[in-house]
Design a protein around this motif. Sequence first.
Motif, short mmCIF file in Angstrom:
data_model
loop_
_atom_site.label_atom_id
_atom_site.label_comp_id
_atom_site.label_asym_id
_atom_site.label_seq_id
_atom_site.Cartn_x
_atom_site.Cartn_y
_atom_site.Cartn_z
N LYS A 12 -36.32 -11.64 33.28
CA LYS A 12 -36.88 -11.29 31.57
C LYS A 12 -38.36 -11.53 31.73
O LYS A 12 -38.89 -10.77 30.96
CB LYS A 12 -36.24 -12.68 30.80
N CYS A 16 -39.65 -7.90 32.46
CA CYS A 16 -39.26 -7.13 31.40
C CYS A 16 -40.22 -6.99 30.34
O CYS A 16 -40.91 -6.13 29.88
CB CYS A 16 -37.77 -7.05 31.02
N ASP A 17 -40.56 -8.41 29.97
CA ASP A 17 -41.53 -8.83 28.83
C ASP A 17 -42.84 -8.14 29.36
O ASP A 17 -43.53 -7.63 28.27
CB ASP A 17 -41.62 -10.26 28.71
N THR A 18 -43.23 -8.41 30.52
CA THR A 18 -44.47 -8.03 31.06
C THR A 18 -44.69 -6.35 31.03
O THR A 18 -45.86 -5.89 30.65
CB THR A 18 -44.92 -8.38 32.46
N THR A 62 -36.36 -4.15 28.22
CA THR A 62 -35.71 -5.06 27.57
C THR A 62 -34.33 -5.41 28.79
O THR A 62 -33.99 -4.47 29.49
CB THR A 62 -34.59 -4.40 26.57
#
Length: 344
Positions: free
Chosen positions: A165, A168-170, A174
């Motif tokens: 996660k 993915c955020d970086t 999603t």
Amino acid sequence: MKFSVGYQLPDEYDSIAELAQDYRDSISSVYYSAPGHASARSMIDPEAASIMEEELSFLHGLGIGLVMLYNANCYGDDAVSPEFGAQICRDVGHAAETLGLRDITTTSPFVAKTVKAAFPEIRVTASVNMWIGTEQAMEYLGDRFDGYYLQREYNRDFARIRRLKGWCDTHGKTLRILANSGCLYSCPFHTFHDNMVAHEAQLCRKENGMGRYPSPCWEMMYQLDVPHAAAVFLQESWIRPQDTAAYEPYFSEMKLATRMHTSPRRVLGAYVRGRYSGNLLDLTEPSYSRRFDRYILDATRFPKDWFERTTGCAKNCESCGYCLHAAQEMLVEKRKLERQFLSE
């Protein structure tokens, strides 16, 4: 938590339209494959296209997102053909114009590249059947994909979920999750089975040698005695309805496998309520209820430390015995239930 549910054609008992109306605040999207297209489930009859499009249009009117699937494990000699690419563009273009389609989920890098080139505004997600469980795998896929379904085997591995996660955020991606798969943990038959499903239309035209079992995993489950088969089921990747809250920091939506389930309403209702007190085998797709025809797995009999033990599991199944002990405690003969109800 919101939920994504699979499309089924309506029958005399229920329909996706009725389900969506009853659970409108809990359904974020409905996923479907185009009629006549190979997918990871049985193909929808092309003659049902008008019924399906009418229902999908109704769902769009309710504000529910639609997700088109191109998640077959094999597209044969069309896999990278210009004709297939043109068909993808026609289907996606029509759905985007008439149904407001904004999401695709696929197993195919070719499909992903084709959609991204023609429809850059449409989000493309890598299917759970791509077995993506590392940052490297996500990075290798590059800009073809906007998101990734987590490999089933890591559904209970929160250390890995947090790591993926974060990646993915970086990178503006999603991370997604499938909550109720009934597939065996690290199933060695999975690719073979998915290929059979992708070619189901051709297979049905020939005499086949699978016998009474739809796939090798079923044959394996029938070779085990009931407690050991139940232990194998408990070792799978599904998530209990009461544990969904633990996933909310990492996922805004859970996908529920319901395209072929006999009662999608039961599955969705259990996860929306966050509890279930029936036969645990009835919540997954595929379900092994038929294998345990004289038994149920009582969902109220989980060990009290189930969540802590399974989310910290080292996967030393040969020497552990925890799931076997849990299975022995949870298995209930149906005839005992019948006697109990008749005596009350």
